[in-house]
Enzyme design. Structure first.
Site, PDB file in Angstrom:
ATOM      1  N   SER A  10       0.856  -1.190   0.000  1.00 53.69           N
ATOM      2  CA  SER A  10       0.000   0.000   0.000  1.00 53.69           C
ATOM      3  C   SER A  10       0.892   1.240   0.000  1.00 53.69           C
ATOM      4  CB  SER A  10      -0.863   0.007   1.261  1.00 53.69           C
ATOM      5  OG  SER A  10      -1.302   1.326   1.528  1.00 53.69           O
ATOM      6  N   HIS A  34      -1.411  -1.828  -4.079  1.00 51.82           N
ATOM      7  CA  HIS A  34      -2.666  -1.599  -3.355  1.00 51.82           C
ATOM      8  C   HIS A  34      -2.900  -0.090  -3.228  1.00 51.82           C
ATOM      9  CE1 HIS A  34      -5.755  -2.756  -0.343  1.00 51.82           C
ATOM     10  NE2 HIS A  34      -5.349  -1.679   0.334  1.00 51.82           N
ATOM     11  N   ASP A  36      -5.211   2.810  -1.832  1.00 51.07           N
ATOM     12  CA  ASP A  36      -6.259   3.118  -0.858  1.00 51.07           C
ATOM     13  C   ASP A  36      -6.972   4.406  -1.240  1.00 51.07           C
ATOM     14  OD1 ASP A  36      -6.021   1.020   1.188  1.00 51.07           O
ATOM     15  OD2 ASP A  36      -3.993   1.815   1.448  1.00 51.07           O
ATOM     16  N   MET A  38      -9.771   6.979  -0.108  1.00 53.46           N
ATOM     17  CA  MET A  38     -10.563   7.385   1.064  1.00 53.46           C
ATOM     18  C   MET A  38     -11.198   8.741   0.792  1.00 53.46           C
ATOM     19  SD  MET A  38      -7.919   6.410   4.107  1.00 53.46           S
ATOM     20  CE  MET A  38      -7.006   4.857   4.116  1.00 53.46           C
ATOM     21  N   HIS A  67      -8.641  -0.254  -3.335  1.00 56.26           N
ATOM     22  CA  HIS A  67      -9.408  -0.509  -2.118  1.00 56.26           C
ATOM     23  C   HIS A  67     -10.239   0.741  -1.860  1.00 56.26           C
ATOM     24  CE1 HIS A  67      -9.191  -1.195   2.554  1.00 56.26           C
ATOM     25  NE2 HIS A  67     -10.423  -1.290   2.073  1.00 56.26           N
ATOM     26  N   MET A  69     -12.570   2.967  -0.002  1.00 53.02           N
ATOM     27  CA  MET A  69     -13.163   3.276   1.304  1.00 53.02           C
ATOM     28  C   MET A  69     -13.927   4.588   1.145  1.00 53.02           C
ATOM     29  SD  MET A  69      -9.840   2.166   3.515  1.00 53.02           S
ATOM     30  CE  MET A  69      -8.798   2.329   2.056  1.00 53.02           C
ATOM     31  N   MET A 138     -10.422  -6.867   6.927  1.00 55.87           N
ATOM     32  CA  MET A 138      -9.614  -5.793   7.505  1.00 55.87           C
ATOM     33  C   MET A 138      -9.069  -6.234   8.865  1.00 55.87           C
ATOM     34  SD  MET A 138      -9.496  -3.280   5.354  1.00 55.87           S
ATOM     35  CE  MET A 138      -8.575  -2.164   6.431  1.00 55.87           C
ATOM     36  N   GLY A 143      -8.830   3.419   7.502  1.00 50.41           N
ATOM     37  CA  GLY A 143      -8.672   4.882   7.613  1.00 50.41           C
ATOM     38  C   GLY A 143      -7.227   5.335   7.642  1.00 50.41           C
ATOM     39  N   PHE A 144      -6.382   4.558   8.293  1.00 51.19           N
ATOM     40  CA  PHE A 144      -4.998   5.008   8.462  1.00 51.19           C
ATOM     41  C   PHE A 144      -4.019   3.847   8.373  1.00 51.19           C
ATOM     42  CE2 PHE A 144      -7.833   7.854  10.661  1.00 51.19           C
ATOM     43  CZ  PHE A 144      -7.429   9.083  10.166  1.00 51.19           C
ATOM     44  N   GLY A 146      -0.225   2.215   9.538  1.00 51.14           N
ATOM     45  CA  GLY A 146       0.576   2.209  10.759  1.00 51.14           C
ATOM     46  C   GLY A 146      -0.167   1.795  12.018  1.00 51.14           C
ATOM     47  N   ASP A 174      -5.537  -6.787   5.422  1.00 49.08           N
ATOM     48  CA  ASP A 174      -5.042  -5.425   5.253  1.00 49.08           C
ATOM     49  C   ASP A 174      -5.038  -4.715   6.590  1.00 49.08           C
ATOM     50  OD1 ASP A 174      -4.442  -2.864   4.423  1.00 49.08           O
ATOM     51  OD2 ASP A 174      -6.297  -2.554   3.291  1.00 49.08           O
ATOM     52  N   GLY A 175      -3.840  -4.269   7.010  1.00 54.50           N
ATOM     53  CA  GLY A 175      -3.713  -3.499   8.239  1.00 54.50           C
ATOM     54  C   GLY A 175      -2.772  -4.159   9.219  1.00 54.50           C
TER      55      GLY A 175
HETATM   56  C1  DX5 Z   1      -5.975   1.229   6.031  1.00 58.53           C
HETATM   57  C2  DX5 Z   1      -5.591   0.884   4.612  1.00 58.53           C
HETATM   58  C3  DX5 Z   1      -4.398   0.040   4.527  1.00 58.53           C
HETATM   59  C4  DX5 Z   1      -3.144   0.668   5.063  1.00 58.53           C
HETATM   60  C5  DX5 Z   1      -2.177  -0.410   5.466  1.00 58.53           C
HETATM   61  O1  DX5 Z   1      -7.261   1.704   6.053  1.00 58.53           O
HETATM   62  O2  DX5 Z   1      -6.638   0.225   3.959  1.00 58.53           O
HETATM   63  O3  DX5 Z   1      -4.202  -0.439   3.205  1.00 58.53           O
HETATM   64  O4  DX5 Z   1      -2.517   1.501   4.137  1.00 58.53           O
HETATM   65  O5  DX5 Z   1      -1.103   0.175   6.104  1.00 58.53           O
HETATM   66  P1  DX5 Z   1      -0.265  -0.609   7.222  1.00 58.53           P
HETATM   67  O6  DX5 Z   1       0.322  -1.799   6.535  1.00 58.53           O
HETATM   68  O7  DX5 Z   1       0.747   0.381   7.661  1.00 58.53           O
HETATM   69  O8  DX5 Z   1      -1.229  -0.992   8.296  1.00 58.53           O
HETATM   70 ZN    ZN Z   2      -6.171  -0.833   2.081  1.00 63.66          ZN
END
Ligand code: DX5
Ligand code: ZN
Length: 221
Positions: A10, A34, A36, A38, A67, A69, A138, A143-144, A146, A174-175
């Site tokens: 990602s 990937h 994201d 949002m 992805h 969101m 998930m 949303g974020f 890290g 993912d996450g």
């Molecule tokens: C979170 C995203 C993820 C995120 C993964 O909502 O969908 O794809 O970027 O990041 P890490 O691997 O840092 O959790």
């Molecule tokens: Zn994602």
């Protein structure tokens, strides 16, 4: 039966001002990128609008796994397939008509993904299985990047793997996927792994992708 393992980095936590360079660092080692998306409505964060995302998708040297969101997912998802994504994942919680949107994605020629937030059960969507090419479980609240990997989601991954059975459906997590969590997810049955901060915080992102892949393969055999 051993599963094919895919690593999909990602770029959420990559250096977005130098995205071409960042993508070039990981593309040879990655299966898909990937992306994201949002909207600051479905999740409390914003990444790219459709026009910015389209530019990334069109210029990306490898397949893109979008992805979504976003709240207006039924309307926008087919457009992500049209613009060339190999895979488009919608969130069950955002969609008013999951089946028709999954079918629209497929009709255009992309793989149709169905994403579930941590609080959503797989059992509520198991009957849609024939319209799904990938389930996304998930392992953080979307949303974020890290965030901390939710170990308690492994039970849902296991149940999803059992529901998939022999079908050629991918199972993505993912996450919080990293060298310390990927084994657990692979052992539970995941075969497509999103990794954001683990890859882009590494000194050598492409070597990190190789290491993640090796570890996942060793658990999935
Ligand atoms: C979170 C995203 C993820 C995120 C993964 O909502 O969908 O794809 O970027 O990041 P890490 O691997 O840092 O959790
Ligand atoms: Zn994602």
């Amino acid at each position: 039966m051993s599963r094919e393992i895919r690593i999909t980095p990602s770029i959420l936590n990559a250096d977005l001002a130098n995205l071409d360079k960042e993508i070039a660092r990981i593309s040879a080692a990655s299966d898909l990128l990937h992306l994201d998306i949002m909207d600051n409505i479905f999740v409390p964060n914003f990444t790219f609008d459709f026009s910015a995302a389209s530019e990334i998708i069109r210029s990306c040297p490898i397949d893109v796994d979008a992805h979504l969101m976003v709240a207006d997912v039924d309307k926008i998802a087919p457009a992500y397939a049209e613009v060339g994504c190999a895979s488009v994942t919608i969130h069950a919680e955002a969609s008013q008509n999951v089946v028709s949107t999954l079918r629209a994605i497929r009709r255009i020629g992309a793989r149709a993904g169905l994403g579930l937030k941590p609080g959503t059960t797989i059992e509520s969507y198991a009957d849609l299985i024939d319209d799904v090419d990938m389930f996304l479980i998930m392992t953080v609240e979307p949303g974020f990047g890290g965030q901390k990997f939710m170990h308690e989601m492994m039970e849902k991954v296991r149940r999803t793997r059992a529901i998939i059975g022999d079908r050629p459906i991918w199972l993505q997590v993912d996450g919080g996927v990293s060298m310390s969590t990927i084994s657990e997810a692979a052992e539970a049955g995941a075969d497509v792994f999103v990794a954001g901060s683990a890859v882009f915080n590494a000194d050598d992102p492409s070597a990190m992708i190789d290491s993640l892949r090796k570890l996942a393969i060793s658990m999935a055999d």
